[in-house]
Design a protein around this motif. Structure first.
Motif, PDB file in Angstrom:
ATOM      1  N   ARG B 225       0.807  -1.220   0.000  1.00  0.00           N
ATOM      2  CA  ARG B 225       0.000   0.000   0.000  1.00  0.00           C
ATOM      3  C   ARG B 225       0.840   1.270   0.000  1.00  0.00           C
ATOM      4  O   ARG B 225       0.301   2.357   0.114  1.00  0.00           O
ATOM      5  CB  ARG B 225      -0.904   0.008   1.240  1.00  0.00           C
ATOM      6  N   SER B 226       2.153   1.140  -0.087  1.00  0.00           N
ATOM      7  CA  SER B 226       3.021   2.314   0.010  1.00  0.00           C
ATOM      8  C   SER B 226       3.291   2.904  -1.368  1.00  0.00           C
ATOM      9  O   SER B 226       3.052   2.255  -2.383  1.00  0.00           O
ATOM     10  CB  SER B 226       4.356   1.913   0.648  1.00  0.00           C
ATOM     11  N   PRO B 227       3.794   4.128  -1.412  1.00  0.00           N
ATOM     12  CA  PRO B 227       4.216   4.682  -2.702  1.00  0.00           C
ATOM     13  C   PRO B 227       5.230   3.763  -3.393  1.00  0.00           C
ATOM     14  O   PRO B 227       5.181   3.587  -4.613  1.00  0.00           O
ATOM     15  CB  PRO B 227       4.867   6.009  -2.311  1.00  0.00           C
ATOM     16  N   PHE B 228       6.107   3.167  -2.613  1.00  0.00           N
ATOM     17  CA  PHE B 228       7.081   2.227  -3.175  1.00  0.00           C
ATOM     18  C   PHE B 228       6.363   1.075  -3.883  1.00  0.00           C
ATOM     19  O   PHE B 228       6.668   0.732  -5.024  1.00  0.00           O
ATOM     20  CB  PHE B 228       7.960   1.708  -2.031  1.00  0.00           C
ATOM     21  N   LEU B 230       3.373   1.078  -5.015  1.00  0.00           N
ATOM     22  CA  LEU B 230       2.681   1.613  -6.192  1.00  0.00           C
ATOM     23  C   LEU B 230       3.644   1.726  -7.371  1.00  0.00           C
ATOM     24  O   LEU B 230       3.312   1.372  -8.509  1.00  0.00           O
ATOM     25  CB  LEU B 230       2.090   2.985  -5.848  1.00  0.00           C
ATOM     26  N   MET B 231       4.865   2.191  -7.094  1.00  0.00           N
ATOM     27  CA  MET B 231       5.866   2.306  -8.158  1.00  0.00           C
ATOM     28  C   MET B 231       6.203   0.935  -8.733  1.00  0.00           C
ATOM     29  O   MET B 231       6.385   0.776  -9.933  1.00  0.00           O
ATOM     30  CB  MET B 231       7.153   2.947  -7.627  1.00  0.00           C
TER      31      MET B 231
END
Ligand code: ATP
Ligand code: MG
Lengths: 252, 402
Positions: B225-228, B230-231
């Motif tokens: 669920r983190s930006p990481f 997502l990337m």
């Protein structure tokens, strides 16, 4: 000096001279259209600008700095964004996520991982993405999976993804291809707004002359990899060489 | 709560409860009954495998599920973790803390190197590179190449690495247990609860591994669920667009690879902590393949899939390979003899040593009919139920896979 200065670019694919001694000078805060028949080398030229292809010779200066040899992500970080001929979006992610990704990429650059925060709780990023979607009239579609959208919407989404990076130069490869009439008009209006409100310089490849003539300040005509003429839209309309090589053909 | 949204939190709590109550839940039949002998799974040796392989596949899924990069050599990190842990037992003491720490660290370091090289390629070439690395490491371990080079023992070749009485164990004091322990709590120690025909075994080692798995699962939800995360999903979805998003994907990929390698190292360390010996076969390519199968069976890219896949395979492996013709004849005793014999003849190749045949068939069936794995199966069943309950609920809004 333009924001983008392209000098003497040559690119061969085997026996095919895809680009032959192409020069291009794009002035800041203008819209520069690149037109030409199919296979003229327009997309190839963009590929050189964004670092996807390395030319055999020539130079590309953006804002006074050479971009040749830089990786695509480095060129993007310098402020060049690109909308592709076939939309390059994250088709299995939601519209919102599609726009969030460039937001995070812009904030975090290359090396900040943020592995433990929840991206859904990054208020300012979400806000930024929502504002962008509002601007391109897609906020109501933010939970849709990108693959389920129409082609026109995919293009608008890609444009939003580029704009949210706040580029200084936006490269558009046939942004209205495959769009319905109404969508095309919307896109023209959107691009006009982008230019007046954000002052983003644009280089646009387009077959639709209506789009070209309602947006462009200057036009470069390419034919078989060679730059034919470069001039203002009025002059181009009446240029005999252009009518012969390109417009005549389009009017059939 | 815990930094999770309510949906994830529910899933996390369910998994945590199921894991902690497994010694009871997995023993539904009285011990002495025929069903109990065949189908009960609530004994420590098997439950340890559930949770340890759960950790391994959760980590694998952080790489394969999020980025789409299929590592075909993940068992190498498992093996490295195991060797590192046994070495700590040999050199320091049977305390598992340094053993597990070192197994994670060493697996992490090795995965930096392997990841750095393998990630220069994508798709099938990446898979082949990881496979090649893993097979090289298997060969090195199997022949103890490193040891022979320096005239010492590193992996102890085909015999496998284990702890001997004359090992240094410099931190070992007189009263310490002579089996792996956590500050005196032995891993193989357990307490038993007898009720009626049941006896439930609560083993220290299982609970330690279970707590690690719950933590590993929690961490993986956070990463998803983190930006990481997502990337990483963006990299899987469209590399081209990612390159023109101004983001250098290399460090992200490497971080995912190393995290995933460290999960495998932890799993390896735990295997050694449960049973302080290890051999090269843990790194063999079939072991890597099993990880891939587990994750596809469960549901690639879903949070819960890997845990289900690991559990199902380890469970089936256990029961199917335990079944023999005698047991089958018992089951079919009520049938006429000719039918009994016919059925046993048909089933014979798929049981006992034929377990891999069953696994292969199961795998094919899932890939063909349920490409989303068990999670997709669960979603389909869930949808069926919901449709039955309320035919008016016409909103076909299906949630994206968990
Ligand atoms: N990577 C490549 N390898 C080989 N040939 C290529 C490659 N890219 C483009 N070409 C060729 O170079 C020429 C110019 O292609 P390009 O895509 O730039 O044309 P274009 O002007 O964008 O045309 P269109 O209007 O159809 O998009 C074409 O003949 C094409 O086949
Ligand atoms: Mg083109």
């Amino acid at each position: 000096m333009g924001i983008l200065e392209v000098k003497g670019i040559n690119k061969r694919f085997g026996g095919l001279q895809a680009l032959g001694d192409v020069n291009l000078s794009v002035q800041e805060n203008t819209v520069h259209a690149i037109i030409g028949p199919n296979g003229a080398g327009k997309s190839t030229l963009l590929n050189v600008l964004v670092g996807k292809l390395i030319p055999d010779s020539g130079s590309v200066m953006f804002d006074g700095k050479s971009v040749l040899g830089l990786k695509p992500f480095e060129i993007t970080q310098m402020g060049i964004s690109r909308v592709f001929q076939t939309p390059e979006i994250f088709i299995n992610l939601t519209v919102m996520e599609n726009v969030l990704i460039p937001c995070f990429a812009k904030r975090d650059g290359a090396y900040r991982l943020h592995a433990l925060e929840s991206f859904a709780s990054e208020k300012d990023m979400i806000e930024q993405a929502e504002k962008m979607l509002e601007e391109v009239n897609m906020l109501d579609k933010r939970h849709m999976i990108a693959s389920s959208m129409s082609r026109g919407d995919k293009r608008r989404l890609e444009m939003a993804m580029c704009l949210v990076q706040e580029p200084r130069l936006l490269l558009l490869d046939e942004p209205t291809a495959g769009m319905a009439r109404a969508d095309t008009e919307n896109t023209i209006q959107l691009l006009k707004d982008i230019r007046t409100q954000r002052g983003i310089t644009m280089a646009i490849i387009e077959h639709d002359m209506n789009v070209v003539f309602s947006l462009a300040d200057r036009i470069t005509v390419l034919a078989q990899g060679m730059p034919l003429v470069e001039d203002t839209p009025d002059k181009i309309k009446n240029h005999p060489k252009v009518r012969e090589a390109y417009l005549g053909e389009a009017q059939v | 709560m815990l930094g999770l949204n309510s949906h994830d939190l529910k899933m996390f709590i369910v998994i945590a409860i199921l894991t902690l109550a497994a010694p009871i839940l997995l023993n539904p039949f009285p011990d002495a009954s025929a069903l109990g002998e065949s189908f009960n799974a609530g004994y420590p040796a098997l439950m340890q495998r559930f949770v340890i392989f759960g950790i391994l596949v959760i980590g694998f899924n952080l790489l394969f599920g999020l980025t789409g990069y299929l590592s075909f050599g993940h068992a190498a990190f498992l093996g490295i973790g195991s060797y590192a842990a046994v070495w700590m037992f040999k050199l320091l003491s049977y305390n598992i803390v340094p053993a597990i720490l070192l197994s994670v660290i060493v697996a992490g370091l090795v995965s930096v190197v392997i990841g750095y090289v393998s990630l220069r390629r994508s798709g099938i070439y990446f898979s082949i590179l990881t496979l090649a690395f893993a097979q090289m490491m298997y060969a090195i371990a199997y022949s103890d190449l490193l040891g022979r080079m320096f005239g010492i023992t590193v992996t102890n070749g085909e015999t496998g690495l284990q702890v001997y009485n004359d090992d240094p164990q410099i931190l070992m004091s007189a009263g310490d247990p002579t089996v792996p322990h956590l500050f005196g709590i032995t891993m193989n120690g357990s307490s038993t609860w007898n009720v009626g025909g049941w006896s439930f075994i609560f083993q220290n080692g299982y609970y330690l591994s279970a707590i690690f798995m719950i933590a590993a699962f929690y961490l993986s939800i956070r990463i998803f669920r983190s930006p990481f995360g997502l990337m990483l999903r963006a990299i899987k979805s469209n590399q081209t667009r990612m390159h023109y998003t101004g983001l250098n994907t290399k460090p992200y990929m490497l971080a995912a690879f190393v995290i995933s390698g460290m999960y495998a190292g932890l799993a390896g360390g735990l295997l050694s902590a449960m049973d302080p010996l290890t051999g090269a076969e843990r790194m063999f390519w079939t072991a890597s393949g099993e990880i891939v199968v587990m994750s596809i069976l469960g549901g690639v890219g879903t949070l819960i899939g890997p845990v289900l896949g690991a559990g199902l395979i380890k469970y089936l492996e256990n029961i199917v390979s335990k079944i023999n013709d005698g047991i089958l004849h018992n089951w079919f005793a009520f049938m006429p003899d000719w039918l009994d014999n016919l059925l046993v003849t048909i089933i014979h190749p798929f049981i006992g040593k034929g377990w891999h045949l069953t696994l292969g068939l199961l795998f094919m069936a899932v890939v063909i009919f349920l490409p989303g794995g068990l999670v997709e199966g669960g979603q389909r069943i869930g949808r069926l139920f919901r449709r039955k309950k309320s035919t008016d609920a016409a909103n076909g809004a299906t949630k994206p896979a968990e």
